[in-house]
Scaffold this active site. Structure first.
Site, PDB file in Angstrom:
ATOM      1  CE  LYS A   1     -17.984  40.660  12.159  1.00 50.12           C
ATOM      2  NZ  LYS A   1     -17.738  40.309  13.589  1.00 50.12           N
TER       3      LYS A   1
ATOM      4  CB  SER B   1     -20.602  40.014   8.605  1.00 50.03           C
ATOM      5  OG  SER B   1     -20.292  39.638   9.912  1.00 50.03           O
TER       6      SER B   1
ATOM      7  CG  PHE C   1     -24.953  30.631  14.536  1.00 49.57           C
ATOM      8  CD1 PHE C   1     -24.009  31.618  14.293  1.00 49.57           C
ATOM      9  CD2 PHE C   1     -26.236  31.019  14.903  1.00 49.57           C
ATOM     10  CE1 PHE C   1     -24.331  32.967  14.417  1.00 49.57           C
ATOM     11  CE2 PHE C   1     -26.558  32.352  15.025  1.00 49.57           C
ATOM     12  CZ  PHE C   1     -25.611  33.328  14.775  1.00 49.57           C
ATOM     13  CG  ASP C   2     -28.818  28.026  17.029  1.00 45.11           C
ATOM     14  OD1 ASP C   2     -28.643  29.174  16.580  1.00 45.11           O
ATOM     15  OD2 ASP C   2     -29.679  27.231  16.577  1.00 45.11           O
TER      16      ASP C   2
ATOM     17  N   GLY D   1     -24.973  34.142  11.064  1.00 46.56           N
ATOM     18  CA  GLY D   1     -24.156  32.966  10.748  1.00 46.56           C
ATOM     19  C   GLY D   1     -24.611  32.224   9.506  1.00 46.56           C
TER      20      GLY D   1
ATOM     21  CB  THR E   1     -15.327  34.124  16.518  1.00 45.51           C
ATOM     22  OG1 THR E   1     -15.053  35.506  16.284  1.00 45.51           O
ATOM     23  CG2 THR E   1     -15.541  33.866  17.982  1.00 45.51           C
TER      24      THR E   1
ATOM     25  CG  HIS F   1      -8.614  40.477  11.656  1.00 46.25           C
ATOM     26  ND1 HIS F   1      -9.246  39.322  11.271  1.00 46.25           N
ATOM     27  CD2 HIS F   1      -9.322  40.950  12.725  1.00 46.25           C
ATOM     28  CE1 HIS F   1     -10.271  39.098  12.069  1.00 46.25           C
ATOM     29  NE2 HIS F   1     -10.345  40.064  12.962  1.00 46.25           N
TER      30      HIS F   1
HETATM   31  P1  A3P Z   1     -22.731  37.296  10.570  1.00 52.93           P
HETATM   32  O1  A3P Z   1     -22.527  38.716  10.997  1.00 52.93           O
HETATM   33  O2  A3P Z   1     -22.999  37.185   9.088  1.00 52.93           O
HETATM   34  O3  A3P Z   1     -23.726  36.567  11.375  1.00 52.93           O
HETATM   35  P2  A3P Z   1     -15.562  36.976  12.773  1.00 52.93           P
HETATM   36  O4  A3P Z   1     -15.450  35.983  13.860  1.00 52.93           O
HETATM   37  O5  A3P Z   1     -14.484  36.869  11.749  1.00 52.93           O
HETATM   38  O6  A3P Z   1     -15.723  38.354  13.317  1.00 52.93           O
HETATM   39  O7  A3P Z   1     -16.868  36.632  11.938  1.00 52.93           O
HETATM   40  C1  A3P Z   1     -18.144  36.828  12.501  1.00 52.93           C
HETATM   41  C2  A3P Z   1     -19.158  36.198  11.593  1.00 52.93           C
HETATM   42  O8  A3P Z   1     -19.057  34.762  11.704  1.00 52.93           O
HETATM   43  C3  A3P Z   1     -20.580  36.551  11.992  1.00 52.93           C
HETATM   44  O9  A3P Z   1     -21.332  36.529  10.781  1.00 52.93           O
HETATM   45  C4  A3P Z   1     -20.924  35.395  12.921  1.00 52.93           C
HETATM   46  O10 A3P Z   1     -22.302  35.222  13.126  1.00 52.93           O
HETATM   47  C5  A3P Z   1     -20.323  34.251  12.121  1.00 52.93           C
HETATM   48  N1  A3P Z   1     -20.135  33.046  12.940  1.00 52.93           N
HETATM   49  C6  A3P Z   1     -19.501  32.947  14.119  1.00 52.93           C
HETATM   50  N2  A3P Z   1     -19.598  31.688  14.592  1.00 52.93           N
HETATM   51  C7  A3P Z   1     -20.302  30.982  13.671  1.00 52.93           C
HETATM   52  C8  A3P Z   1     -20.750  29.621  13.614  1.00 52.93           C
HETATM   53  N3  A3P Z   1     -20.508  28.758  14.571  1.00 52.93           N
HETATM   54  N4  A3P Z   1     -21.461  29.245  12.508  1.00 52.93           N
HETATM   55  C9  A3P Z   1     -21.722  30.128  11.522  1.00 52.93           C
HETATM   56  N5  A3P Z   1     -21.333  31.418  11.548  1.00 52.93           N
HETATM   57  C10 A3P Z   1     -20.630  31.846  12.611  1.00 52.93           C
END
Ligand code: A3P
Length: 295
Positions: A42, A139, A231-232, A259, A46, A109
């Site tokens: 988290k 998260s 993000f979007d 995000g 990604t 991880h």
């Molecule tokens: P939130 O749950 O706070 O929204 P991982 O990929 O390590 O599982 O992390 C997921 C977190 O990264 C989520 O956080 C997700 O929304 C956020 N995330 C993924 N892509 C993102 C982006 N392009 N910009 C900002 N946050 C992003």
């Protein structure tokens, strides 16, 4: 679906899904040009995986962006076949063996002491991404609610207590971020990044990444990547939003949730925050490793 339970795995809380292929993982044959993307869950894994995939293949293999889900383009090293849903019918190590593109981008991880030794022997490149402990906790909590392959998180205050004690999958956030931070001192092919920096200025972080990786991109290519990793855009992109994975119930909480930096303020109570800060002071001892908790 039955939720998995945590158990102690060489001193780290883990679930079977990430330890069942341990022999294959530990014997994994790394290559010098492999690039490993490492994070505590988290932390923006990604996001970083997609950024890396675009940096290396966005121009040469644009078709892969439209047809292959990110989790297949950047396989998850330690995931085993025990997942009861068909999306993960292949082990991460098998998927990696089948990859035909170079460099191989590999997600993991694993805490630093668990990384297969072959990566160190081959001097593979490592990108570590860290996120502040509070946003990561929030998260992670929502992720455990929506992902039936994770242990049941119970209520927020129970989850937070478990998280502080490292009783979540992959163990203690403190040990993870500090362990990899320490490694940076002796292993020069490790680039340590922060989610908060990516969020503040993705272009600047991408430039630093390119300079570390020895990549040179045109202004147009950079602009194109910056648009894609917003993000979007990732949230609506079926290849990056995990909507193809059925053990995640995105109606409970979307994978691409908010995000944001500082979202922890919407869930932590004043008292939880004070106790968390105290605990953090005890556990995060290295003064050179600093996190930002506000945007
Ligand atoms: P939130 O749950 O706070 O929204 P991982 O990929 O390590 O599982 O992390 C997921 C977190 O990264 C989520 O956080 C997700 O929304 C956020 N995330 C993924 N892509 C993102 C982006 N392009 N910009 C900002 N946050 C992003």
């Amino acid at each position: 679906m039955d939720r998995p339970t945590l158990f102690d795995f060489h001193g780290v809380s883990m679930i079977k899904q990430f330890t069942d292929s341990w022999e294959e993982v530990q014997n994994f044959k790394a290559r010098p040009d492999d690039i490993v993307i490492v994070s505590y869950p988290k932390s923006g894994t990604t996001w970083t995986c997609y950024l890396m995939d675009l940096l290396f293949f966005g121009k040469t293999c644009p078709e892969r962006l439209l047809s292959i889900p990110l989790q297949e383009r950047v396989p998850f090293l330690e995931i085993s076949r025990t997942s009861p849903t068909p999306e993960y019918l292949q082990k991460g190590t098998d998927l990696l063996d089948q990859l035909t593109t170079t460099p191989r981008l590999i997600k993991t991880h694993l805490p630093v002491q668990f990384l297969p030794k072959s990566f160190w022997e081959q001097n593979s490149t490592i990108i570590y991404v860290a996120r502040n402990a509070k946003d990561t906790a929030v998260s992670y909590y929502h992720f455990c609610r929506m992902n039936y392959c994770m242990p049941e998180p119970a209520d927020w205050s129970t989850f937070l207590q478990n998280y502080k004690e490292g009783k979540v999958s992959y163990g203690s956030w403190y040990d993870h971020v500090s362990g990899w931070w320490e490694m940076k001192r002796s292993y020069s092919k490790l680039h340590y990044m922060f989610y908060e920096d990516l969020s503040e200025d993705t272009g600047r972080e991408m430039d630093q990444l390119c300079s570390f990786l020895g990549l040179s991109l045109s202004a147009e290519e950079k602009e194109n990547i910056l648009t894609r990793v917003k993000f979007d855009n990732m949230k609506t992109n079926k290849m990056t939003n995990f909507s193809t994975i059925h053990h995640m119930d995105q109606t409970v909480s979307p994978f691409m949730r908010k995000g944001k930096v500082g979202d922890w303020k919407n869930l932590f109570t004043v008292s939880q925050n004070e106790k968390f800060d105290e605990d953090c002071k005890q556990k995060l001892k290295n003064p050179t490793l600093q996190f930002r908790y506000d945007a």
